[in-house]
Design a protein around this motif. Structure first.
Motif, PDB file in Angstrom:
ATOM      1  N   GLY A 134       0.803  -1.222   0.000  1.00 55.58           N
ATOM      2  CA  GLY A 134       0.000   0.000   0.000  1.00 55.58           C
ATOM      3  C   GLY A 134       0.831   1.266   0.000  1.00 55.58           C
ATOM      4  O   GLY A 134       0.338   2.349   0.328  1.00 55.58           O
TER       5      GLY A 134
ATOM      6  N   PRO B  68      -8.697   3.662  -1.615  1.00 54.81           N
ATOM      7  CA  PRO B  68      -8.121   2.331  -1.858  1.00 54.81           C
ATOM      8  C   PRO B  68      -7.017   2.391  -2.914  1.00 54.81           C
ATOM      9  O   PRO B  68      -7.234   2.959  -3.983  1.00 54.81           O
ATOM     10  CB  PRO B  68      -9.314   1.521  -2.391  1.00 54.81           C
ATOM     11  N   TYR B  74      -1.304  -3.290  -5.260  1.00 56.25           N
ATOM     12  CA  TYR B  74      -1.701  -3.497  -3.861  1.00 56.25           C
ATOM     13  C   TYR B  74      -2.220  -4.913  -3.638  1.00 56.25           C
ATOM     14  O   TYR B  74      -2.991  -5.436  -4.444  1.00 56.25           O
ATOM     15  CB  TYR B  74      -2.777  -2.472  -3.481  1.00 56.25           C
ATOM     16  N   ASN B  78      -9.101  -3.875  -1.488  1.00 61.15           N
ATOM     17  CA  ASN B  78      -9.250  -2.495  -1.964  1.00 61.15           C
ATOM     18  C   ASN B  78     -10.629  -2.198  -2.543  1.00 61.15           C
ATOM     19  O   ASN B  78     -10.807  -1.215  -3.244  1.00 61.15           O
ATOM     20  CB  ASN B  78      -8.124  -2.113  -2.931  1.00 61.15           C
ATOM     21  N   PHE B  83     -12.504  -1.306   2.343  1.00 61.87           N
ATOM     22  CA  PHE B  83     -11.278  -0.548   2.571  1.00 61.87           C
ATOM     23  C   PHE B  83     -11.368   0.321   3.819  1.00 61.87           C
ATOM     24  O   PHE B  83     -12.369   0.991   4.051  1.00 61.87           O
ATOM     25  CB  PHE B  83     -10.976   0.333   1.357  1.00 61.87           C
TER      26      PHE B  83
END
Lengths: 385, 141
Positions: A134, B68, B74, B78, B83
């Motif tokens: 992330g 997200p 990622y 998401n 999220f």
């Protein structure tokens, strides 16, 4: 100011979203407009430099424009792609290799924040731990950098909103802009918090558009235009060890200035002037915070002075140092290949006195552009008339 | 039965008593990076050894990821409905400043200079049912 190279024609395809029009077609449109502006035809050009990050190899556009056999160099330099196209064209003429050429930038990006399609950092054969966890998201970097800067130098949330409100106000006076609806500071502060302290309306979005600039030797410029604009510096710098840049998974404890300060200093030195001589500036505003920090990094103020400069409206079109008079990235979006050239296009309009309702008053004579982006690069130009 | 596995053992070693981050140290100039690169960005040397980084440090700067992230790259959930915003920041460790997720995502509870400690966060379940974890920092108090 003396210079060997002049901009004698400018062309643009409107920025925004253009369903069914490729990025390259937008670039070709800009080329035709720039040639028309210079009173030349594509056949007259001795060379071209084209940049695009995501819309194809620029040199293939000769099949749309005419197969004249000209030298066509492709450049791809991240967010400094447009600036690099221009500096390459500038150097080609300055070196005496050609008399007349064109710098082209265009792009077309999918919706949403830029995402990394391959790992930014080594993975040793394993998963992309950085993007996978992330991180590797550009807005995070800008948010983290301005959040720290605000605490250190006393910049308020209101000032962030002032920058975005100014951008949308200026964009509303620009027929080429993507976003033409002005937003109030309250609307900006109340929009969705994307990356604290930055809200949705403080950010620019990846977009589409094309820009082209015809360049000639200065001593021949009057063949093409009555209002040549001279290119006094076109400089690009990468990051040095210790500077804090987008997509850094780590930082050393050594504190070093970033590529913007380096590029800015080099450009002022080449042009033989200082920040106090600049009448209008276009600075990279990926989001509001970037414009604020870039004001200081480019030498236009001390850290922290932005707070009262914005409060007093000093960077408005009628202010002491108008910044991002065309609405900047916030109102125009960021098609990477075209973005840096959009800034130069706007400055040429301003110096010619042709910017219409957003014209900077009092006959501006010196104009400055700055782009910044991944992975820690900056491009600066200085124009004069 | 699934077990905990590191998102990538190249940067996060979870086999010891406590998880630890693995960086690179230049044998020539001593510069430490995260992750380990093939060359040293400070002195341009190429003699780099792995180094375990300290687990405790202080928060250098931060934000909160409010939308997200795109997937790929990622690996976590998401979908807009699943999220949850998460903190992201730079933590100054004894050797180097590293970027990481933060377990805290309330702006009012994050402050530069606060003490932070290394921990792990679940990203997703792999096809064998293992819990794939990444590194994160949590407030130390």
């Amino acid at each position: 100011m003396q210079s060997d190279v002049a901009i004698v024609g400018i062309g643009m395809h409107p920025f925004g979203r253009h369903e069914g029009v490729t990025g390259m077609e937008q670039g070709a449109h800009a080329v035709r407009e720039a040639c028309k502006d210079a009173g030349i035809s594509w056949q007259d050009l001795q060379f071209a430099v084209g940049g695009s990050a995501a819309a194809g190899n620029p040199d293939t556009m000769v099949s749309m424009l005419g197969l004249t056999g000209l030298q066509f160099v492709n450049v791809n330099n991240g967010c400094a792609t447009g600036g690099t196209a221009l500096s390459t064209a500038y150097n080609t003429i300055k070196a005496g290799m050609a008399d007349l050429g064109i710098a082209i930038g265009f792009d077309k990006h999918p919706r949403g924040a830029f995402a990394s399609d391959r790992p930014v950092h080594p993975v040793d054969g394993g998963r992309d731990w950085y993007g996978g966890s992330g991180m590797a998201i550009n807005p995070q970097f800008f948010a983290i950098k301005i959040n720290r800067y605000m605490g250190k130098h006393g910049i308020s949330h209101q000032t962030l909103a002032r920058v975005a409100a100014k951008a949308t106000r200026n964009g509303s006076m620009n027929p080429m802009a993507w976003r033409k609806q002005p937003f109030s500071e309250d609307e900006i502060l109340q929009s969705q918090m994307l990356a604290y302290p930055l809200t949705q309306y403080m950010f620019c979005s990846p977009g589409e558009g094309g820009v082209a600039l015809v360049l000639s030797r200065s001593d021949q410029a009057h063949k093409y235009t009555n209002t040549p604009i001279y290119l006094n510096a076109a400089v690009m710098r990468s990051r040095r060890f210790g500077s804090f840049e987008v997509k850094a998974s780590w930082l050393p404890k050594d504190d070093e200035v970033g590529p913007t300060a380096d590029a800015s200093r080099a450009a002022f030195e080449l042009a033989g002037i200082g920040p106090e001589d600049v009448d209008v500036a276009q600075l990279q505003d990926t989001e509001s915070g970037a414009e604020i920090m870039h004001m200081a990094e480019n030498g236009f103020c001390e850290d922290g002075e932005q707070e009262f400069m914005l409060e007093r409206g000093e960077t408005e079109i009628n202010g002491r140092l108008p910044i991002n008079t065309d609405g900047g990235c916030i109102a125009n979006g960021e098609p990477i290949g075209a973005s840096g050239l959009r800034q130069v296009y706007e400055n040429v309009l301003q110096l010619r006195g042709g910017a219409g309702p957003r014209q900077v008053p009092n006959d501006p004579k010196v104009a400055y552009t700055h782009v910044y982006g991944a992975p820690g690069i900056s491009g600066v130009t200085i124009l004069s008339k | 039965m699934g077990q905990q596995v590191s998102v990538n053992p190249f940067v996060l070693d979870i086999d010891g008593d406590e998880p630890c981050l693995v960086g690179g140290r230049c044998v020539d100039c001593g510069n430490v990076t995260f992750p380990r690169y093939a060359g040293c960005p400070k002195c341009a040397g190429s003699n780099i050894e792995p180094i375990e980084l300290g687990r405790e440090g202080t928060l250098w700067a931060w934000t909160v990821q409010g939308f997200p992230p795109k997937s790929p790259p990622y690996l976590g959930a998401n979908d807009a409905k699943d999220f949850h915003p998460f903190g992201v920041g730079y933590v100054e460790l004894p050797e180097v400043i590293v970027e990481a997720r933060l377990t805290e995502s309330e702006p009012g509870k994050l402050k530069e200079g606060m003490a932070m400690k290394l921990t792990m966060e679940s990203l997703f379940k792999d096809e064998e049912g293992n819990d794939v974890v990444t590194y994160a920092f949590a407030p130390a108090e």
